[in-house]
Write a protein that holds these residues in place. Structure first.
Motif, PDB file in Angstrom:
ATOM      1  N   GLN A  27       0.830  -1.208   0.000  1.00 44.68           N
ATOM      2  CA  GLN A  27       0.000   0.000   0.000  1.00 44.68           C
ATOM      3  C   GLN A  27       0.868   1.264   0.000  1.00 44.68           C
ATOM      4  O   GLN A  27       0.535   2.250  -0.660  1.00 44.68           O
ATOM      5  N   GLN A  28       1.974   1.226   0.715  1.00 47.21           N
ATOM      6  CA  GLN A  28       2.866   2.387   0.731  1.00 47.21           C
ATOM      7  C   GLN A  28       3.460   2.631  -0.654  1.00 47.21           C
ATOM      8  O   GLN A  28       3.586   3.774  -1.089  1.00 47.21           O
ATOM      9  N   ARG A  29       3.795   1.568  -1.354  1.00 55.09           N
ATOM     10  CA  ARG A  29       4.284   1.727  -2.733  1.00 55.09           C
ATOM     11  C   ARG A  29       3.209   2.342  -3.617  1.00 55.09           C
ATOM     12  O   ARG A  29       3.499   3.204  -4.447  1.00 55.09           O
ATOM     13  N   ARG A  30       1.947   1.934  -3.414  1.00 54.17           N
ATOM     14  CA  ARG A  30       0.835   2.522  -4.182  1.00 54.17           C
ATOM     15  C   ARG A  30       0.764   4.026  -3.922  1.00 54.17           C
ATOM     16  O   ARG A  30       0.578   4.817  -4.844  1.00 54.17           O
ATOM     17  N   TRP A  31       0.898   4.413  -2.649  1.00 55.97           N
ATOM     18  CA  TRP A  31       0.869   5.830  -2.286  1.00 55.97           C
ATOM     19  C   TRP A  31       2.030   6.569  -2.952  1.00 55.97           C
ATOM     20  O   TRP A  31       1.847   7.632  -3.549  1.00 55.97           O
ATOM     21  N   GLN A  32       3.220   6.019  -2.891  1.00 53.59           N
ATOM     22  CA  GLN A  32       4.393   6.661  -3.482  1.00 53.59           C
ATOM     23  C   GLN A  32       4.267   6.755  -5.002  1.00 53.59           C
ATOM     24  O   GLN A  32       4.644   7.769  -5.590  1.00 53.59           O
ATOM     25  N   GLU A  33       3.736   5.727  -5.614  1.00 50.02           N
ATOM     26  CA  GLU A  33       3.575   5.733  -7.073  1.00 50.02           C
ATOM     27  C   GLU A  33       2.518   6.725  -7.528  1.00 50.02           C
ATOM     28  O   GLU A  33       2.544   7.186  -8.666  1.00 50.02           O
ATOM     29  N   ALA A  34       1.587   7.081  -6.657  1.00 46.27           N
ATOM     30  CA  ALA A  34       0.570   8.083  -7.003  1.00 46.27           C
ATOM     31  C   ALA A  34       1.193   9.471  -7.145  1.00 46.27           C
ATOM     32  O   ALA A  34       0.634  10.329  -7.825  1.00 46.27           O
TER      33      ALA A  34
END
Length: 149
Positions: A27-34
């Motif tokens: 989920q943190q990677r999803r946030w960073q990729e956003a």
């Protein structure tokens, strides 16, 4: 054929056995990729704390730094505020991920989290630091998230 079925079963079991930490990392990677550099949100810190009546905080963040922070009554929170240091520790999505990781890695007996379905940030974190103890629970609720230009 039996080998294929066993392989599929083994991979399914391994996938189900991934830890909460791995899910949080995802989920943190999803946030960073956003790649959202500018945003505003409301943060409610849920605890047995003297500032409960000031919740939720209205926070604006630009490039990882807090631009402004107001309490529920519209009061601007400055460095002179008695609770500003505590509020600052929780005032960005990245800091919330950091708190989540710290407590998931053994600092708490139980941690539950709900993630935003699109951006992956934690919408709700519940931390029970000592199982069976009262007044030690800590929670964070993120709402009214908006991406800013």
């Amino acid at each position: 054929m039996k080998k294929i079925v066993w392989l599929i079963l083994a991979f399914t079991i391994m996938a189900c056995a991934t830890s909460g930490q791995s899910h949080s990392d995802y989920q943190q990677r999803r946030w960073q990729e956003a790649k959202i550099p500018h945003y505003r949100f409301e943060l409610r810190i849920v605890c047995y704390c003297p500032f409960r009546g000031r919740m939720p905080l209205r926070i604006e963040v630009l490039d990882g730094q807090v631009v402004s922070m107001k309490d529920a009554h519209g009061g601007i929170i400055t460095k002179a505020d008695v609770h500003s240091e505590y509020f600052e520790r929780h005032a960005t999505i990245d800091r919330l991920f950091s708190i989540l990781q710290t407590h998931q890695s053994g600092k708490a007996d139980r941690v539950t989290v709900k993630f935003h379905p699109v951006y992956g940030f934690p919408e709700r974190i519940n931390i029970d630091r000592i199982k069976g103890a009262s007044d030690d629970e800590l929670g964070f609720i993120v709402s009214e998230f908006e991406r800013l230009p």
